[in-house]
Design a protein around this motif. Structure first.
Motif, short mmCIF file in Angstrom:
data_model
loop_
_atom_site.label_atom_id
_atom_site.label_comp_id
_atom_site.label_asym_id
_atom_site.label_seq_id
_atom_site.Cartn_x
_atom_site.Cartn_y
_atom_site.Cartn_z
N ALA A 138 9.35 2.89 1.93
CA ALA A 138 9.00 3.30 0.57
C ALA A 138 8.01 2.32 -0.06
CB ALA A 138 10.26 3.41 -0.29
N VAL A 139 8.25 1.03 0.15
CA VAL A 139 7.35 0.01 -0.40
C VAL A 139 5.98 0.09 0.28
CG1 VAL A 139 6.92 -2.48 -0.57
CG2 VAL A 139 9.17 -1.55 -1.15
N LEU A 140 5.99 0.24 1.61
CA LEU A 140 4.72 0.35 2.34
C LEU A 140 3.95 1.59 1.89
CD1 LEU A 140 2.77 -0.52 4.57
CD2 LEU A 140 4.21 0.71 6.22
N ALA A 141 4.65 2.72 1.74
CA ALA A 141 3.99 3.95 1.31
C ALA A 141 3.41 3.81 -0.09
CB ALA A 141 4.97 5.12 1.36
N ALA A 142 4.16 3.15 -1.00
CA ALA A 142 3.67 2.96 -2.36
C ALA A 142 2.40 2.11 -2.39
CB ALA A 142 4.76 2.31 -3.22
N ARG A 143 2.25 1.20 -1.43
CA ARG A 143 1.09 0.32 -1.39
C ARG A 143 -0.14 0.99 -0.75
NH1 ARG A 143 3.85 -5.47 0.49
NH2 ARG A 143 5.16 -5.74 -1.38
N ILE A 144 0.08 1.89 0.20
CA ILE A 144 -1.08 2.45 0.91
C ILE A 144 -1.48 3.83 0.40
CG2 ILE A 144 -0.52 1.11 2.97
CD1 ILE A 144 0.50 3.66 4.29
N PHE A 145 -0.56 4.56 -0.27
CA PHE A 145 -0.90 5.89 -0.78
C PHE A 145 -1.39 5.78 -2.22
CE2 PHE A 145 2.54 7.59 2.28
CZ PHE A 145 1.65 7.54 3.34
N THR B 48 3.38 19.48 -6.68
CA THR B 48 3.90 18.41 -7.55
C THR B 48 2.76 17.63 -8.18
OG1 THR B 48 4.07 16.78 -5.75
CG2 THR B 48 5.97 18.19 -6.13
N ASP B 49 1.66 17.43 -7.43
CA ASP B 49 0.50 16.74 -8.00
C ASP B 49 -0.14 17.59 -9.10
OD1 ASP B 49 0.20 14.20 -6.78
OD2 ASP B 49 -0.49 15.13 -4.93
N MET C 33 9.64 8.87 -5.79
CA MET C 33 8.91 7.72 -5.26
C MET C 33 7.45 7.72 -5.72
SD MET C 33 10.97 5.79 -3.51
CE MET C 33 12.34 6.24 -4.60
N ALA C 34 6.85 8.89 -5.77
CA ALA C 34 5.47 9.01 -6.25
C ALA C 34 5.38 8.65 -7.72
CB ALA C 34 4.95 10.44 -6.01
N LEU C 35 6.37 9.10 -8.50
CA LEU C 35 6.40 8.79 -9.92
C LEU C 35 6.52 7.28 -10.14
CD1 LEU C 35 8.38 10.90 -12.52
CD2 LEU C 35 8.12 8.44 -12.79
N ILE C 36 7.38 6.63 -9.34
CA ILE C 36 7.55 5.18 -9.44
C ILE C 36 6.24 4.46 -9.12
CG2 ILE C 36 8.70 3.17 -8.41
CD1 ILE C 36 11.12 5.01 -7.94
N ALA C 37 5.60 4.90 -8.03
CA ALA C 37 4.35 4.26 -7.61
C ALA C 37 3.28 4.36 -8.70
CB ALA C 37 3.84 4.87 -6.31
N ASN D 112 -3.85 10.85 -4.29
CA ASN D 112 -3.00 12.01 -3.98
C ASN D 112 -1.58 11.57 -3.63
OD1 ASN D 112 -5.25 13.82 -4.23
ND2 ASN D 112 -5.88 13.25 -2.15
N THR D 113 -1.02 10.75 -4.50
CA THR D 113 0.25 10.09 -4.20
C THR D 113 1.37 11.08 -3.92
OG1 THR D 113 -0.45 8.29 -5.66
CG2 THR D 113 1.86 8.32 -4.99
N GLY D 114 1.50 12.12 -4.77
CA GLY D 114 2.56 13.10 -4.56
C GLY D 114 2.44 13.81 -3.23
N THR D 115 1.22 14.21 -2.89
CA THR D 115 0.98 14.89 -1.61
C THR D 115 1.31 14.01 -0.43
OG1 THR D 115 -0.76 16.25 -2.60
CG2 THR D 115 -0.77 16.04 -0.19
N MET D 116 0.84 12.76 -0.46
CA MET D 116 1.05 11.84 0.66
C MET D 116 2.52 11.43 0.80
SD MET D 116 -1.74 11.70 2.23
CE MET D 116 -1.34 10.41 3.41
N MET D 117 3.20 11.22 -0.34
CA MET D 117 4.62 10.89 -0.27
C MET D 117 5.41 12.04 0.34
SD MET D 117 5.66 7.90 -1.34
CE MET D 117 5.21 6.50 -2.38
#
Length: 424
Positions: free
Chosen positions: A134-141, A285-286, A334-338, A144-149
């Motif tokens: 989750a942390v790695l995804a938040a840093r690299i996405f 969601t995006d 997770m996307a909302l948090i990021a 289009n965060t919602g789509t990628m998550m």
């Protein structure tokens, strides 16, 4: 004139371009979620067989699942600290390694305490992995965060879809005259955790880019009303999502008399709906917003679950359809948090997932307790058959209720963010 050849030579020696690094990061995340889905969802077909072999009632099965959640919770409490101390790469490798070890220990277990301890270790690995990914995804996405998550979690759904079928299929086979049992299945599946270690070792993971002094203080985070609404929303959503993997097969076999293969097949259909919902609903969601998506999709899941219970055996497919609604909840949070917490997402993710783990422990225990309590009460007046059915229906109704509560707690979150002009 000799500068260019030197740079060319250096490029040939160190071919780790940003594109290659990103690909290795994606492989770690995607394969990591793939293995995570396998480890989580082979328990559906395995639990009835564990229960039969060890003579466990529903209360002890609920306790076993709660202890698993406790291991997950424990991992959540120290994983963020480990990430700061040794980095995401080391944490991911450690989590994959602990899952391999737990597979060996489950294979060797011959008693309820030994099995509980082995599952506890597996869930420690799962908890570390979930926080790390989750942390790695938040840093690299970043875009289009919602789509990628949702795409990343699509791989969790993909393996979750085939895991019950693979597990139940393997348990019908024999090797050298010896039947493959649930212990063998756990060993074989958890050994696959070696695969994502390859891109993790070869890749380079991004750091948070902030020092300890700049990190979002826990005291400041805890004072934010949004974080508590997210905790409640995600907790009920995850209880509803995770409970299906542990209880659907058990429900279909005991309430409707389905055989193991058919029941595992319906669980796979649930995860098929779940998987493709994450693949196709991510862009939605995006587009419509993360918070509104939480309300719509979790309410849909709860309503479909209650409809399935009310319809009886002919409506069993609605249990599977409920996966469409519950699937986007976790990655959307997770996307909302990021997006909301940015560089402080590490702290926010750990805080929310840890408290979510507490809820998961309580939720799994409550489902087992509700089934046992209602079963005993109804059995006393109507007989064992009706008692078991009533207990299973009550337990599954609690799963549907959790999905509706997820939607309910997302409503004040939507109102609060909209009033402040911070709607995501």
């Amino acid at each position: 004139m000799d500068t260019l050849p030197k740079e060319t030579a250096q490029t040939k020696t160190f071919p780790a371009s940003p594109k290659r690094i990103y690909i290795l990061q994606l492989l770690t995340v995607f394969i990591g979620f793939l293995i995570f889905g396998f480890s989580e969802n082979i328990k559906g077909p395995a639990i009835p067989r564990i229960q039969l072999e060890m003579g466990l009632d529903e209360m002890r099965i609920g306790l076993l699942l709660s202890l698993n959640s406790l291991g997950y919770l424990l991992a959540c409490s120290f994983t963020a600290y480990l990430i700061r101390r040794i980095g995401i790469k080391a944490v991911c490798l450690l989590s994959f390694g602990s899952m391999v070890l737990s597979g060996v220990l489950i294979f060797l277990s011959r008693s309820y305490p030994a099995l509980s301890s082995s599952f506890f270790l597996m869930y420690i690995g799962n908890g570390m992995l979930e926080i790390g990914l989750a942390v790695l995804a938040a840093r690299i996405f970043i875009r289009n965060t919602g789509t990628m998550m949702n795409l990343a979690h699509f791989f969790y759904g993909l393996s979750s879809t085939v895991a019950p079928m693979i597990a139940s299929g393997l348990m019908t086979l024999s090797i050298g005259g010896r039947a493959i049992d649930w212990r063998d299945v756990y060993l074989l599946i958890l050994l696959l955790a070696i695969l994502p270690m390859i891109p993790a070792v070869a890749g380079k993971f991004p750091s948070s880019g902030i020092s300890g002094d700049e990190r979002l203080p826990l005291k400041v985070l805890a004072a934010d009303p949004v974080i508590w609404m997210l905790v409640a929303t995600l907790s009920f959503g995850v209880i509803s999502e995770m409970a299906v993997g542990g209880w659907l097969v058990n429900f279909l076999e005991k309430a409707y008399g389905w055989d193991g293969t058919a029941a595992a097949g319906m669980l796979s259909v649930f995860f098929l709906c779940f998987t493709f919902a994450r693949l196709f609903l991510g862009p939605i969601t995006d587009k419509i917003g993360f918070t509104l998506s939480l309300i719509i999709f979790s309410a849909l899941s709860g309503l479909l679950t209650f409809a399935a219970i009310a319809a009886g055996e002919p409506g069993a497919f609605l249990f599977a359809a409920a996966g469409i609604g519950i699937a986007p909840i976790y990655p959307t949070v997770m996307a909302l948090i990021a997006k909301r917490y940015g560089e402080g997402s590490d702290t926010a993710i750990t805080f929310i997932v840890t408290l979510m783990g507490v809820s998961s422990v309580i939720g799994n225990y409550l489902i087992g307790a509700i089934i046992t309590g209602i079963k005993d009460m109804v059995t006393a007046s109507r007989g064992a058959g009706e008692g078991l059915l009533a207990g299973l229906q009550a337990g599954y109704a609690f799963i549907g209720l959790c999905a509706l509560l997820c939607a309910l707690f997302a409503v004040p979150l939507y109102v609060y963010l909209k009033r402040r002009g911070e709607l995501l």
